[in-house]
Motif scaffolding. Structure first.
Motif, PDB file in Angstrom:
ATOM      1  N   ILE A   1     -87.636 -28.283-124.406  1.00 53.04           N
ATOM      2  CA  ILE A   1     -88.235 -29.593-124.716  1.00 53.04           C
ATOM      3  C   ILE A   1     -87.715 -30.636-123.734  1.00 53.04           C
ATOM      4  CG2 ILE A   1     -88.432 -31.422-126.438  1.00 53.04           C
ATOM      5  CD1 ILE A   1     -88.254 -29.344-128.599  1.00 53.04           C
ATOM      6  N   LEU A   2     -86.410 -30.607-123.512  1.00 51.67           N
ATOM      7  CA  LEU A   2     -85.786 -31.569-122.591  1.00 51.67           C
ATOM      8  C   LEU A   2     -86.353 -31.408-121.188  1.00 51.67           C
ATOM      9  CD1 LEU A   2     -83.528 -33.650-123.027  1.00 51.67           C
ATOM     10  CD2 LEU A   2     -81.988 -32.063-121.873  1.00 51.67           C
ATOM     11  N   LEU A   3     -86.517 -30.149-120.798  1.00 49.44           N
ATOM     12  CA  LEU A   3     -87.052 -29.863-119.464  1.00 49.44           C
ATOM     13  C   LEU A   3     -88.457 -30.428-119.331  1.00 49.44           C
ATOM     14  CD1 LEU A   3     -86.038 -28.213-116.984  1.00 49.44           C
ATOM     15  CD2 LEU A   3     -87.540 -26.392-117.772  1.00 49.44           C
ATOM     16  N   GLY A   4     -89.266 -30.227-120.386  1.00 50.06           N
ATOM     17  CA  GLY A   4     -90.616 -30.775-120.393  1.00 50.06           C
ATOM     18  C   GLY A   4     -90.585 -32.280-120.255  1.00 50.06           C
ATOM     19  N   ALA A   5     -89.696 -32.918-121.023  1.00 51.22           N
ATOM     20  CA  ALA A   5     -89.595 -34.370-120.991  1.00 51.22           C
ATOM     21  C   ALA A   5     -89.176 -34.846-119.608  1.00 51.22           C
ATOM     22  CB  ALA A   5     -88.598 -34.840-122.041  1.00 51.22           C
ATOM     23  N   LEU A   6     -88.183 -34.175-119.016  1.00 52.47           N
ATOM     24  CA  LEU A   6     -87.693 -34.577-117.692  1.00 52.47           C
ATOM     25  C   LEU A   6     -88.788 -34.406-116.643  1.00 52.47           C
ATOM     26  CD1 LEU A   6     -84.038 -33.244-117.552  1.00 52.47           C
ATOM     27  CD2 LEU A   6     -84.848 -35.608-117.697  1.00 52.47           C
ATOM     28  N   THR A   7     -89.522 -33.293-116.726  1.00 49.97           N
ATOM     29  CA  THR A   7     -90.587 -33.036-115.756  1.00 49.97           C
ATOM     30  C   THR A   7     -91.586 -34.181-115.738  1.00 49.97           C
ATOM     31  OG1 THR A   7     -90.447 -30.745-116.484  1.00 49.97           O
ATOM     32  CG2 THR A   7     -92.239 -31.302-114.983  1.00 49.97           C
ATOM     33  N   SER A   8     -92.121 -34.476-116.931  1.00 48.95           N
ATOM     34  CA  SER A   8     -93.172 -35.487-116.966  1.00 48.95           C
ATOM     35  C   SER A   8     -92.593 -36.868-116.683  1.00 48.95           C
ATOM     36  CB  SER A   8     -93.878 -35.466-118.317  1.00 48.95           C
ATOM     37  OG  SER A   8     -92.964 -35.727-119.336  1.00 48.95           O
ATOM     38  N   TYR A   9     -91.338 -37.091-117.115  1.00 48.83           N
ATOM     39  CA  TYR A   9     -90.726 -38.394-116.882  1.00 48.83           C
ATOM     40  C   TYR A   9     -90.628 -38.671-115.386  1.00 48.83           C
ATOM     41  CZ  TYR A   9     -87.475 -42.302-117.193  1.00 48.83           C
ATOM     42  OH  TYR A   9     -86.898 -43.528-117.090  1.00 48.83           O
ATOM     43  N   SER A  10     -90.104 -37.698-114.662  1.00 49.04           N
ATOM     44  CA  SER A  10     -89.914 -37.923-113.222  1.00 49.04           C
ATOM     45  C   SER A  10     -91.263 -38.021-112.518  1.00 49.04           C
ATOM     46  CB  SER A  10     -89.065 -36.811-112.617  1.00 49.04           C
ATOM     47  OG  SER A  10     -89.720 -35.578-112.812  1.00 49.04           O
ATOM     48  N   LEU A  11     -92.235 -37.235-112.941  1.00 48.98           N
ATOM     49  CA  LEU A  11     -93.549 -37.277-112.300  1.00 48.98           C
ATOM     50  C   LEU A  11     -94.234 -38.612-112.550  1.00 48.98           C
ATOM     51  CD1 LEU A  11     -94.936 -33.690-112.927  1.00 48.98           C
ATOM     52  CD2 LEU A  11     -94.415 -34.758-110.728  1.00 48.98           C
ATOM     53  N   VAL A  12     -94.204 -39.063-113.811  1.00 49.76           N
ATOM     54  CA  VAL A  12     -94.884 -40.317-114.136  1.00 49.76           C
ATOM     55  C   VAL A  12     -94.178 -41.509-113.518  1.00 49.76           C
ATOM     56  CG1 VAL A  12     -95.599 -41.842-116.024  1.00 49.76           C
ATOM     57  CG2 VAL A  12     -95.909 -39.397-116.231  1.00 49.76           C
ATOM     58  N   SER A  13     -92.825 -41.484-113.461  1.00 48.66           N
ATOM     59  CA  SER A  13     -92.143 -42.627-112.855  1.00 48.66           C
ATOM     60  C   SER A  13     -92.459 -42.735-111.372  1.00 48.66           C
ATOM     61  CB  SER A  13     -90.628 -42.548-113.015  1.00 48.66           C
ATOM     62  OG  SER A  13     -90.286 -41.757-114.059  1.00 48.66           O
ATOM     63  N   SER A  14     -92.617 -41.597-110.714  1.00 47.27           N
ATOM     64  CA  SER A  14     -92.897 -41.683-109.276  1.00 47.27           C
ATOM     65  C   SER A  14     -94.360 -42.027-109.030  1.00 47.27           C
ATOM     66  CB  SER A  14     -92.512 -40.380-108.577  1.00 47.27           C
ATOM     67  OG  SER A  14     -93.322 -39.342-109.069  1.00 47.27           O
ATOM     68  N   ASN A  15     -95.249 -41.560-109.895  1.00 48.34           N
ATOM     69  CA  ASN A  15     -96.662 -41.878-109.730  1.00 48.34           C
ATOM     70  C   ASN A  15     -97.346 -41.957-111.093  1.00 48.34           C
ATOM     71  OD1 ASN A  15     -99.294 -42.168-109.048  1.00 48.34           O
ATOM     72  ND2 ASN A  15     -99.525 -40.141-108.119  1.00 48.34           N
ATOM     73  N   PRO A  16     -97.590 -43.180-111.588  1.00 49.79           N
ATOM     74  CA  PRO A  16     -98.139 -43.362-112.937  1.00 49.79           C
ATOM     75  C   PRO A  16     -99.453 -42.629-113.183  1.00 49.79           C
ATOM     76  CG  PRO A  16     -97.357 -45.450-112.078  1.00 49.79           C
ATOM     77  CD  PRO A  16     -97.259 -44.457-110.942  1.00 49.79           C
ATOM     78  N   GLU A  17    -100.179 -42.290-112.115  1.00 47.52           N
ATOM     79  CA  GLU A  17    -101.459 -41.597-112.303  1.00 47.52           C
ATOM     80  C   GLU A  17    -101.299 -40.271-113.044  1.00 47.52           C
ATOM     81  OE1 GLU A  17    -104.767 -42.361-111.671  1.00 47.52           O
ATOM     82  OE2 GLU A  17    -103.770 -44.312-111.647  1.00 47.52           O
ATOM     83  N   TRP A  18    -100.107 -39.667-112.875  1.00 45.93           N
ATOM     84  CA  TRP A  18     -99.828 -38.386-113.532  1.00 45.93           C
ATOM     85  C   TRP A  18     -99.998 -38.465-115.043  1.00 45.93           C
ATOM     86  CZ3 TRP A  18     -99.274 -33.520-112.100  1.00 45.93           C
ATOM     87  CH2 TRP A  18     -99.008 -33.246-110.751  1.00 45.93           C
ATOM     88  N   TYR A  19     -99.742 -39.677-115.539  1.00 46.10           N
ATOM     89  CA  TYR A  19     -99.736 -39.861-116.986  1.00 46.10           C
ATOM     90  C   TYR A  19    -101.001 -39.320-117.638  1.00 46.10           C
ATOM     91  CZ  TYR A  19     -99.419 -42.195-121.484  1.00 46.10           C
ATOM     92  OH  TYR A  19     -99.374 -42.460-122.814  1.00 46.10           O
ATOM     93  N   PHE A  20    -102.124 -39.570-116.940  1.00 43.11           N
ATOM     94  CA  PHE A  20    -103.403 -39.195-117.565  1.00 43.11           C
ATOM     95  C   PHE A  20    -103.615 -37.688-117.604  1.00 43.11           C
ATOM     96  CE2 PHE A  20    -103.699 -43.491-115.958  1.00 43.11           C
ATOM     97  CZ  PHE A  20    -104.030 -44.148-117.116  1.00 43.11           C
ATOM     98  N   ASN A  21    -102.837 -36.962-116.818  1.00 46.62           N
ATOM     99  CA  ASN A  21    -102.898 -35.499-116.912  1.00 46.62           C
ATOM    100  C   ASN A  21    -102.160 -34.986-118.140  1.00 46.62           C
ATOM    101  OD1 ASN A  21    -104.303 -35.323-114.548  1.00 46.62           O
ATOM    102  ND2 ASN A  21    -102.451 -35.118-113.291  1.00 46.62           N
TER     103      ASN A  21
END
Lengths: 288, 346
Positions: free
Chosen positions: B130-150
């Protein structure tokens, strides 16, 4: 019916029987419940659940309209959840270890190792049911709602989930996925009423048969004869009586039921006497 | 020495006949049948002490009748009756040893925490996933907010996405006017909905463990993904601390429960793949029983989480207090599960 067919029928029956030895050292010979019976039990249970839910909804609607409070919505949601999740668990925790559907079909849940059926086993086998019942539906739903999933992938998904659901058809103990996980079996547990002993009837003395006349049949025929006698259907009795008369070469001289009862009684006495000497003659094809 | 009278009688009436066997023992069978019917209907409490003493005697008498009948009698109706009676008797005599109440007590005091403790490795793995999932999306979204919609469904987010203003985001956390948009009367409906929905997902993630645990891991990873993406959106607007409190008050209980349900599923999956020295069936059923206990606990935990989320979070808007309640719940669960108990050894 030929000897081979007789033997085959017995083998099929024996395939369903599992050794189950009590601490007293007696084999209870449990019979595995068939897939059809279990499907029937499931259908009955689902019907009852839907019916209960319907009545419950009507009641809650009535209460809700009367009280004008949305607490009834909460009660309804919780009630529906409890009903769906704990219907099976609640009933199987009881002393009969069977839901109403299972009771109707005369089957029950049993721990495979012969021990007690524990609460955790019941919980585990029924939570898995969630997957078995709804995964194919979920797959269908997901496939239908997302256009990008091609028809073939959807079909594969449904097929895969169906193999999970139909798992019990692919093993000889008729274990569901949940049975496998919980270490349980579903076996026959019918109640059988104790019928009167037809051999002790006074009518059995009406006529006597010679040993050669009795020597033509074995245990299988005896028990078929018992079934016919207990069934009390005059047409079946006539047919059987005629068959026996033809076989042993007796003219038609007496009532069918008197004839059959006398024959049954003396055949039984003869075969049971042999049983005491350790001779068990399975059917008419076996040597005497 | 046999008296002559007895040997003479043996000729016309055999000393053993199945008719006599039945006449001698029938009363016992009928008594046993009645006793069982009473036991099945009303439970052990309905029996008098006299009847309780008779139960094992009648049970043994019936079993011995069965074995004699099998060897000597050809009366199918009799055999079938004795067989069915013995089976019923066996499961009642050996089944009912504990009342439902003492079963319940034992479950809460020992069985539930013990089962949770025994899956600690799996729990740790799932928590990391779960933590790994959270870290993955956290780092991706912080670097590029567009990821959020995926990662997060449009409908699910309800406007909580990178385009939203800080004020709007703040309002969704329960500070300011929008907090009571549904009105307080809707709270309990909302809480119930959350509870039933989350229970469904947990049961599924447990049940999917059967497929070697892979779908369970994916499901849990996905849970982490949604969490991390949301976190990134809020912290980008400087609301990380507030969002933490919003999540913490029920999240410690809910995520703990999610991790446990995944752990239960994983336990089954690994038992099927690596049964060890036991047979595969045995391993699967051992794992299934432990997992079953864990799952009952998970549903109860989710019930608590639903209450915290529906009521606690809406009524308590102070972020510090939210953190405090969340931590308290976490400590409670950890203490309940992992502090060893004396009776555990037995």
């Amino acid at each position: 019916m030929t000897a081979a067919a007789n033997a085959k029928q017995r083998a099929v029956k024996a395939k369903k029987i599992r050794q189950f030895i009590t601490p007293e050292g007696i084999d209870l010979e449990l019979r595995i419940a068939s897939a059809g019976l279990r499907f029937g039990a499931l259908l009955v249970d689902l019907l009852l659940i839907v019916l209960t839910l319907f009545l419950f909804s009507l009641f809650m609607l009535w209460v809700g309209l009367a009280s004008r409070s949305d607490v009834t919505v909460v009660v309804w949601m919780l009630g529906a959840f409890v009903l769906r999740t704990f219907w099976f668990i609640g009933f199987e925790l009881g002393s009969r270890a069977a839901t109403p559907g299972k009771r109707l079909m005369g089957i029950r849940v049993v721990a495979r190792d012969g021990g007690r059926l524990t609460a955790d086993a019941v919980v585990a086998r029924n939570l898995i049911r969630e997957l078995e019942l709804f995964l194919p539906l979920i797959m269908l739903g997901a496939g239908a709602s997302e256009d990008m999933v091609s028809g073939w992938i959807m079909l594969a998904g449904v097929l895969w989930s169906l193999t999970l659901s139909l798992f019990l058809l692919f093993n000889r103990d008729r274990m569901r996925m949940g049975d496998l996980i919980a270490g349980t079996w579903v076996v026959m547990a019918q109640r059988v009423k104790l019928d009167a002993d037809i051999a002790s009837d006074a009518a059995g003395e009406a006529m006597t048969f010679t040993d050669t006349e009795l020597a033509v049949y074995g245990i299988f025929e005896l028990q078929e004869l018992e079934r016919v006698l207990r069934g009390r259907d005059p047409r079946a009795m006539r047919e059987v009586a005629d068959a026996i008369r033809a076989k042993i070469g007796r003219p038609i001289a007496e009532e069918d039921d008197v004839f059959l009862l006398s024959y049954y009684r003396q055949l039984k006495a003869r075969l049971e006497r042999k049983l005491l000497f350790g001779k068990r003659r399975e059917d008419k094809y076996a040597s005497d | 020495m046999i008296p002559p009278a007895a040997s003479a009688r043996a000729v016309d009436a055999p000393s053993f006949s199945t008719g006599r066997f039945r006449a001698e023992r029938e009363a016992d069978w009928i008594a046993f049948d009645l006793l069982l019917a009473k036991l099945e209907k009303k439970g052990a409490k309905a029996l008098t002490s006299d009847e309780l003493l008779q139960l094992p005697l009648l049970y043994r008498a019936t079993l011995s009748s069965l074995s004699i009948a099998r060897a000597t009698s050809l009366d199918k109706a009799l055999l079938d009756h004795l067989e069915a009676l013995s089976i019923r008797g066996y499961f009642l005599v050996y089944g009912v040893r504990e009342s439902r109440w003492s079963r319940l007590r034992r479950f809460f005091l020992y069985d539930w925490p013990a089962a949770v403790r025994s899956v600690w490795k799996e729990t740790l793995i799932i928590a990391l996933v779960i933590l790994l999932g959270a870290l993955t999306s956290y780092s991706l979204v912080s670097s590029n907010p567009e990821w959020y919609f995926n990662f997060v469904d449009e409908e699910m987010s309800g406007g909580r996405d990178p385009r939203a203003t800080a004020e709007f985001l703040q309002s969704t956390l329960g500070h300011g006017k929008a907090a009571g948009e549904k009105g307080e009367s809707g709270l309990h409906v909302f809480a119930t909905y959350l509870f039933t929905h989350n229970s469904r997902v947990s049961i599924l993630s447990f049940a999917l463990g059967f497929a070697f645990g892979v779908p369970t891991l994916m499901l849990e990873y996905y849970q982490g993904i949604g969490l991390g993406a949301m976190m990134a959106v809020f912290s980008a607007k400087g609301l990380g601390y507030d969002f933490g409190g919003w999540l913490f008050i029920h999240g410690t209980t809910e995520l703990f429960a999610a991790a446990l349900s995944g752990a239960a599923g994983l336990r089954i999956g690994t038992a099927v793949v690596f049964p060890g020295a036991r047979g595969r069936l045995q391993a699967a059923s051992d794992a299934g029983r432990t997992a079953g206990k864990v799952m009952v606990g998970v549903i109860l935990m989710l019930f608590a989480a639903g209450l915290l989320e529906g009521f606690g979070r809406q009524l308590i808007t102070d972020t510090m207090l939210r953190y405090a309640i969340g931590s308290l719940m976490l400590l409670l669960w950890l203490g309940y599960y992992y502090i060893p108990r004396r009776e555990d050894v037995t």
